[in-house]
Design a protein around this motif. Structure first.
Motif, PDB file in Angstrom:
ATOM      1  N   THR A  54       1.119  -1.201   0.005  1.00  0.00           N
ATOM      2  CA  THR A  54      -0.233   0.175   0.069  1.00  0.00           C
ATOM      3  C   THR A  54       0.561   1.187  -0.027  1.00  0.00           C
ATOM      4  O   THR A  54       0.437   2.378  -0.316  1.00  0.00           O
ATOM      5  CB  THR A  54      -0.867   0.069   1.133  1.00  0.00           C
ATOM      6  OG1 THR A  54      -0.113  -0.011   2.466  1.00  0.00           O
ATOM      7  CG2 THR A  54      -1.806  -0.929   1.193  1.00  0.00           C
ATOM      8  N   CYS A  85      -6.275  -2.094   3.444  1.00  0.00           N
ATOM      9  CA  CYS A  85      -5.637  -1.287   2.391  1.00  0.00           C
ATOM     10  C   CYS A  85      -5.908   0.314   2.684  1.00  0.00           C
ATOM     11  O   CYS A  85      -5.003   0.805   2.290  1.00  0.00           O
ATOM     12  CB  CYS A  85      -6.092  -1.667   0.998  1.00  0.00           C
ATOM     13  SG  CYS A  85      -5.515  -3.365   0.501  1.00  0.00           S
ATOM     14  N   VAL A  92      -4.763  -2.482  -2.915  1.00  0.00           N
ATOM     15  CA  VAL A  92      -3.968  -3.117  -3.580  1.00  0.00           C
ATOM     16  C   VAL A  92      -4.755  -4.256  -4.340  1.00  0.00           C
ATOM     17  O   VAL A  92      -5.317  -5.352  -3.784  1.00  0.00           O
ATOM     18  CB  VAL A  92      -3.044  -3.964  -2.912  1.00  0.00           C
ATOM     19  CG1 VAL A  92      -2.052  -4.802  -3.608  1.00  0.00           C
ATOM     20  CG2 VAL A  92      -2.118  -2.827  -1.832  1.00  0.00           C
ATOM     21  N   GLU A 145       2.732  -7.796  -6.999  1.00  0.00           N
ATOM     22  CA  GLU A 145       1.696  -6.382  -6.872  1.00  0.00           C
ATOM     23  C   GLU A 145       2.615  -5.370  -7.453  1.00  0.00           C
ATOM     24  O   GLU A 145       3.879  -5.342  -7.575  1.00  0.00           O
ATOM     25  CB  GLU A 145       2.152  -6.163  -5.270  1.00  0.00           C
ATOM     26  CG  GLU A 145       1.104  -5.219  -4.702  1.00  0.00           C
ATOM     27  CD  GLU A 145       1.687  -3.666  -5.031  1.00  0.00           C
ATOM     28  OE1 GLU A 145       0.997  -3.017  -5.338  1.00  0.00           O
ATOM     29  OE2 GLU A 145       3.157  -3.554  -5.001  1.00  0.00           O
TER      30      GLU A 145
END
Length: 159
Positions: A54, A85, A92, A145
């Motif tokens: 994040t 988040c 995310v 990610e």
């Protein structure tokens, strides 16, 4: 860079006791052979990963396969995941990759571990080593990610 003496060993506090227990239970239920002690470590490390993700602006982070088990369990608790988040500053997203797009390398691992430390947590080294990517098989899906163009299971980099 944060010094190691200031790093928290756990991110357990990011969820309520009940919420943490529910996520641990889901990791065990969905992954045969995972003992409770390991499931607790996996969920704790997934919390660290999400906290880092994040905050990681424009960086490409990727969980190990073991940590990914915890990330999946967190995501399945959608309200809790959304709150986690939001507290970190941005949502995310999760987009699975297929086996033809898997990208696992030492540089991405180092970047992810650095981001976790920058978020204030000490990574659990056992859950991030290459062995952690082979011990438990969770299918052909691997995740990342903050990736751009090509690789999936990602959140777009924060502006």
């Amino acid at each position: 860079m944060t010094t190691s003496t200031a790093l928290k060993p756990s991110a357990h506090h990011l969820l309520s006791e009940e919420g943490f227990a529910r996520v641990v239970h889901l990791v065990q239920r969905d992954n045969e052979g995972v003992e409770e002690a390991l499931a607790v470590r996996i969920v704790d490390e997934a919390l660290k990963f999400v906290a880092a993700a994040t905050r990681a602006k424009g960086r490409h982070l990727r969980p190990s396969k073991l940590v990914d088990l915890g990330w999946h369990a967190l995501i399945l608790h959608t309200a809790m995941y959304r709150e986690l988040c939001t507290a970190g500053g941005r949502f995310v997203d999760h987009r699975p990759e297929g086996p033809d797009t898997l990208r696992r390398d030492a540089a991405t691992l180092a970047l992810t571990l650095e981001a976790i430390r920058e978020a204030g947590y000490e990574p659990d080294a056992y859950l991030w080593v290459l062995l952690a990517d082979t011990e438990i098989h969770s299918g052909d899906c691997m995740h990342s990610e903050c990736t751009e163009g090509g690789s999936a299971c990602a959140a777009p980099p924060a502006a």
